[in-house]
Design a protein around this motif. Structure first.
Motif, mmCIF file in Angstrom:
data_model
loop_
_atom_site.group_PDB
_atom_site.id
_atom_site.type_symbol
_atom_site.label_atom_id
_atom_site.label_comp_id
_atom_site.label_asym_id
_atom_site.label_seq_id
_atom_site.Cartn_x
_atom_site.Cartn_y
_atom_site.Cartn_z
ATOM 1 N N ASP A 113 0.823 -1.203 0.000
ATOM 2 C CA ASP A 113 0.000 0.000 0.000
ATOM 3 C C ASP A 113 0.864 1.263 0.000
ATOM 4 O OD1 ASP A 113 0.903 -0.581 2.521
ATOM 5 O OD2 ASP A 113 -0.869 0.181 3.558
ATOM 6 N N VAL A 114 2.059 1.175 0.610
ATOM 7 C CA VAL A 114 2.974 2.318 0.569
ATOM 8 C C VAL A 114 3.513 2.505 -0.843
ATOM 9 C CG1 VAL A 114 5.124 3.262 1.478
ATOM 10 C CG2 VAL A 114 3.576 2.014 2.989
ATOM 11 N N GLU A 115 3.915 1.389 -1.460
ATOM 12 C CA GLU A 115 4.411 1.493 -2.834
ATOM 13 C C GLU A 115 3.299 1.941 -3.781
ATOM 14 O OE1 GLU A 115 6.789 -1.191 -6.165
ATOM 15 O OE2 GLU A 115 6.317 -2.029 -4.193
ATOM 16 N N ARG A 116 2.086 1.496 -3.520
ATOM 17 C CA ARG A 116 0.956 1.921 -4.348
ATOM 18 C C ARG A 116 0.754 3.432 -4.234
ATOM 19 N NH1 ARG A 116 -2.309 -1.293 -2.295
ATOM 20 N NH2 ARG A 116 -1.981 -2.999 -3.796
ATOM 21 N N ALA A 117 0.857 3.952 -3.014
ATOM 22 C CA ALA A 117 0.727 5.398 -2.818
ATOM 23 C C ALA A 117 1.857 6.145 -3.516
ATOM 24 C CB ALA A 117 0.715 5.721 -1.319
ATOM 25 N N PHE A 118 3.054 5.537 -3.544
ATOM 26 C CA PHE A 118 4.195 6.152 -4.227
ATOM 27 C C PHE A 118 3.898 6.336 -5.713
ATOM 28 C CE2 PHE A 118 7.896 5.192 -6.909
ATOM 29 C CZ PHE A 118 8.729 6.245 -6.596
ATOM 30 N N TRP A 119 3.377 5.289 -6.373
ATOM 31 C CA TRP A 119 3.115 5.386 -7.808
ATOM 32 C C TRP A 119 1.960 6.328 -8.109
ATOM 33 C CZ3 TRP A 119 6.673 4.257 -11.030
ATOM 34 C CH2 TRP A 119 7.605 3.266 -10.742
ATOM 35 N N ILE A 179 3.579 9.615 -8.186
ATOM 36 C CA ILE A 179 4.313 9.762 -9.437
ATOM 37 C C ILE A 179 3.354 10.147 -10.559
ATOM 38 C CG2 ILE A 179 5.559 8.477 -11.222
ATOM 39 C CD1 ILE A 179 7.361 9.174 -8.948
ATOM 40 N N ALA A 180 2.188 9.534 -10.582
ATOM 41 C CA ALA A 180 1.196 9.840 -11.606
ATOM 42 C C ALA A 180 0.712 11.284 -11.508
ATOM 43 C CB ALA A 180 0.004 8.882 -11.498
ATOM 44 N N GLU A 181 0.780 11.865 -10.311
ATOM 45 C CA GLU A 181 0.389 13.266 -10.137
ATOM 46 C C GLU A 181 1.454 14.231 -10.637
ATOM 47 O OE1 GLU A 181 -0.509 13.802 -6.052
ATOM 48 O OE2 GLU A 181 -2.199 12.410 -6.047
ATOM 49 N N ALA A 203 7.913 12.009 -4.150
ATOM 50 C CA ALA A 203 6.852 11.015 -3.966
ATOM 51 C C ALA A 203 7.191 10.055 -2.829
ATOM 52 C CB ALA A 203 6.636 10.247 -5.266
ATOM 53 N N ALA A 204 8.474 9.679 -2.729
ATOM 54 C CA ALA A 204 8.883 8.777 -1.652
ATOM 55 C C ALA A 204 8.708 9.436 -0.292
ATOM 56 C CB ALA A 204 10.337 8.348 -1.863
ATOM 57 N N LEU A 205 9.141 10.690 -0.170
ATOM 58 C CA LEU A 205 9.013 11.391 1.108
ATOM 59 C C LEU A 205 7.546 11.581 1.485
ATOM 60 C CD1 LEU A 205 11.818 14.086 0.693
ATOM 61 C CD2 LEU A 205 11.896 11.983 2.045
ATOM 62 N N SER A 223 4.693 -1.730 -11.186
ATOM 63 C CA SER A 223 4.603 -3.172 -11.428
ATOM 64 C C SER A 223 3.514 -3.819 -10.582
ATOM 65 C CB SER A 223 5.953 -3.837 -11.116
ATOM 66 O OG SER A 223 6.349 -3.561 -9.784
ATOM 67 N N ILE A 224 2.725 -3.017 -9.892
ATOM 68 C CA ILE A 224 1.633 -3.532 -9.080
ATOM 69 C C ILE A 224 0.355 -2.823 -9.483
ATOM 70 C CG2 ILE A 224 3.114 -4.089 -7.111
ATOM 71 C CD1 ILE A 224 2.207 -1.515 -5.793
ATOM 72 N N GLN A 225 -0.759 -3.409 -9.110
ATOM 73 C CA GLN A 225 -2.059 -2.810 -9.409
ATOM 74 C C GLN A 225 -2.284 -1.591 -8.524
ATOM 75 O OE1 GLN A 225 -5.279 -5.531 -8.989
ATOM 76 N NE2 GLN A 225 -6.843 -4.114 -9.735
ATOM 77 N N LEU A 226 -2.649 -0.465 -9.156
ATOM 78 C CA LEU A 226 -2.786 0.788 -8.412
ATOM 79 C C LEU A 226 -4.170 0.973 -7.815
ATOM 80 C CD1 LEU A 226 -0.795 3.308 -10.632
ATOM 81 C CD2 LEU A 226 -0.015 1.893 -8.733
ATOM 82 N N SER A 227 -5.145 0.245 -8.297
ATOM 83 C CA SER A 227 -6.479 0.377 -7.715
ATOM 84 C C SER A 227 -6.491 -0.261 -6.330
ATOM 85 C CB SER A 227 -7.512 -0.315 -8.605
ATOM 86 O OG SER A 227 -7.183 -1.686 -8.783
ATOM 87 N N PRO A 228 -7.225 0.310 -5.389
ATOM 88 C CA PRO A 228 -7.244 -0.252 -4.024
ATOM 89 C C PRO A 228 -7.832 -1.645 -3.997
ATOM 90 C CG PRO A 228 -8.954 1.421 -4.303
ATOM 91 C CD PRO A 228 -8.103 1.476 -5.530
ATOM 92 N N LEU A 229 -7.353 -2.454 -3.040
ATOM 93 C CA LEU A 229 -7.841 -3.818 -2.905
ATOM 94 C C LEU A 229 -9.295 -3.823 -2.440
ATOM 95 C CD1 LEU A 229 -4.756 -5.504 -1.187
ATOM 96 C CD2 LEU A 229 -5.364 -5.534 -3.609
ATOM 97 N N SER A 230 -10.000 -4.861 -2.841
ATOM 98 C CA SER A 230 -11.391 -4.985 -2.422
ATOM 99 C C SER A 230 -11.447 -5.359 -0.941
ATOM 100 C CB SER A 230 -12.097 -6.052 -3.268
ATOM 101 O OG SER A 230 -11.549 -7.339 -2.990
#
Length: 465
Positions: free
Chosen positions: A28-34, A37-39, A46-48, A69-76
């Motif tokens: 979830d941290v890496e997902r927030a990072f990407w 990045i998209a913003e 983005a890391a900080l 390399s991971i799905q960016l949509s939140p998990l169900s």
């Protein structure tokens, strides 16, 4: 005697898992990072923003080729979250029963029981539930590794590589090797150096051509996005990473779209945008509105150009290299010794503007280059208001762009512009200013400027600087 082999598999119901030492950063941290990045944020920022160090963010971005390399949509809600696992760990430490934990979390008792058994820490020789270890084991077990299509199909891989990186051939079939290139070091987008000559079909061209060359072979199908991922993502095992040099951009990392659309340069504020320029500058009815830019040569050489919008009168700004260029080592955040840094540019423009009557110093429109970062001081020194064009909008300075094209007759691309003296530049400017122009009714820019100065004198306006 110790525990018998395979005891963890029997107790937990899953194969033994090798401990990584310190658990990695959660998904979830890496997902927030990407998402950051998209913003449009940089990898460090983005890391900080996500609570990890800047070097970790840079490594994530580099290793994945600028692509998540991971799905960016939140998990169900079907899956336990890290917050829920923390709650389970706290309640378990308080000797709370499985059914009570399930009631408080709104989960099935079987879900909690299975979680406590499968994802507990076993390194200590007993089942101790810790939220961080449980999250790591859940993410590791949830992985569904899949062999890339290019890695599994040799014929398809050879087709893609031959059209992406094939050799250039002359009409008679003779190979043309092209220039000798430097060894690829994995850096992004080589600039101003020889690049590898290759067939260089784009991934989309390759993907669409497969339908033509193999209309009945469904195994010879691949999307252009899969080719891009095979090039950018490290460790996919399909295409070699250095083949990114065969792409037309030569870019080793994918640039997020939002980052590419960012408005560059912090020195450009809303109050100095071209939209704030006086309307009289647009219709060219009043003289004194200038457009400026640089023409760049090799070895970090440049010449400044100033063009008056009404008369097309041109001034060339001599930008000699500063003392110490090529001798003293480059200093981070030090002065730009090439001659067209912000300070050198301000001084050179100030000297040129001193020769122009005050009434002809109404405005100066520049592109967004950082060489004019000291525009506020330039305005204070000369009285001329500075405005900046919008990003990627050269037509907003069309007069200057056209003049730069004319100047390339004298200063071609790929040449060292530092060899020309101020007198040489003055001579070239004189040649342009005495050349008849169709837009001026076949008058010369010098004659048009003389008419403007004469009109100022006859109207009783002083023309002294």
């Amino acid at each position: 005697m110790g525990r018998p082999a395979g005891w963890t598999t029997k107790v937990t119901g899953r194969p033994a898992m090798r401990s990584p030492g310190r658990p990695p950063v959660r998904r979830d941290v890496e997902r927030a990072f990407w998402l950051k990045i998209a913003e449009g944020l940089t990898s460090e920022d983005a890391a900080l923003a996500c609570g990890v160090s800047g070097p970790v963010g840079s490594r994530w971005f580099r290793d994945r080729g600028g692509m998540p390399s991971i799905q960016l949509s939140p998990l169900s809600g079907r899956y336990l979250s890290f917050a829920e696992r923390e709650e389970i760990a706290l309640l378990r430490a308080q000797d709370t029963g499985v059914r009570e934990i399930a009631r408080r979390l709104g989960r099935s008792p079987s879900t909690i029981s299975r979680e406590l058994r499968r994802n507990a820490a076993t390194r200590c020789g007993r089942l101790d539930y810790r939220a961080s270890i449980a999250q790591w084991k859940a993410e590791l077990a949830a992985g569904r590794p899949k062999t890339a299509k290019l890695a599994a199909d040799e014929r398809l891989r050879e087709y893609v590589q031959d059209r992406l990186a094939g050799l250039i051939q002359a009409p008679d079939g003779r190979l043309v090797p092209g220039p000798a290139t430097q060894e690829w070091k994995g850096r992004n987008k080589p600039r101003r150096q020889d690049r590898r000559w290759a067939t260089a079909w784009s991934p989309e061209q390759i993907a669409k051509r497969l339908l033509v060359d193999y209309p009945d072979d469904e195994s010879m199908r691949i999307s252009h996005e899969a080719i891009y991922q095979a090039l950018y993502v490290q460790g996919r095992g399909a295409l070699e990473r250095e083949l990114v040099t065969c792409l037309r951009t030569g870019r080793a990392l994918r640039v997020p779209r939002s980052r590419a659309r960012q408005k560059a340069a912090g020195h450009v504020t809303p109050d100095v945008m071209i939209s704030e320029r006086p309307a009289e500058a647009e219709d060219r009815a009043v003289a004194g509105h200038w457009e400026g830019d640089l023409i760049i040569g090799t070895n970090r050489s440049a010449i400044g150009t100033l063009v008056e919008r009404t008369t097309r009168f041109t001034i060339l700004v001599h930008l000699p290299r500063m003392e110490g260029y090529g001798v003293e080592p480059r200093v981070k955040n030090g002065p730009a010794l090439a001659g067209y840094g912000a300070e050198a540019m301000r001084k050179a423009l100030t000297a040129q503007m001193a020769n122009i009557p005050q009434q002809l110093r109404r405005s100066l429109t520049w592109d967004r280059g950082k060489e004019l970062a000291q525009h506020a001081q330039l305005k204070a020194d000369t009285g001329i208001a500075v405005y900046f064009a919008d990003p990627h909008s050269p037509w907003q300075r069309g007069t200057n762009e056209n003049t730069n094209g004319l100047l390339r007759q004298y200063f071609p691309k790929g040449t060292d512009l530092a060899r020309w003296t101020a007198g040489d530049l003055e001579a070239v400017a004189g040649a342009l200013n005495t050349r008849p122009r169709k837009t001026l009714g076949w008058r010369t820019p010098a004659e048009a400027l003389d008419d403007q100065l004469l009109s100022l004198q006859t109207s009783g306006v002083a023309t002294t600087p």
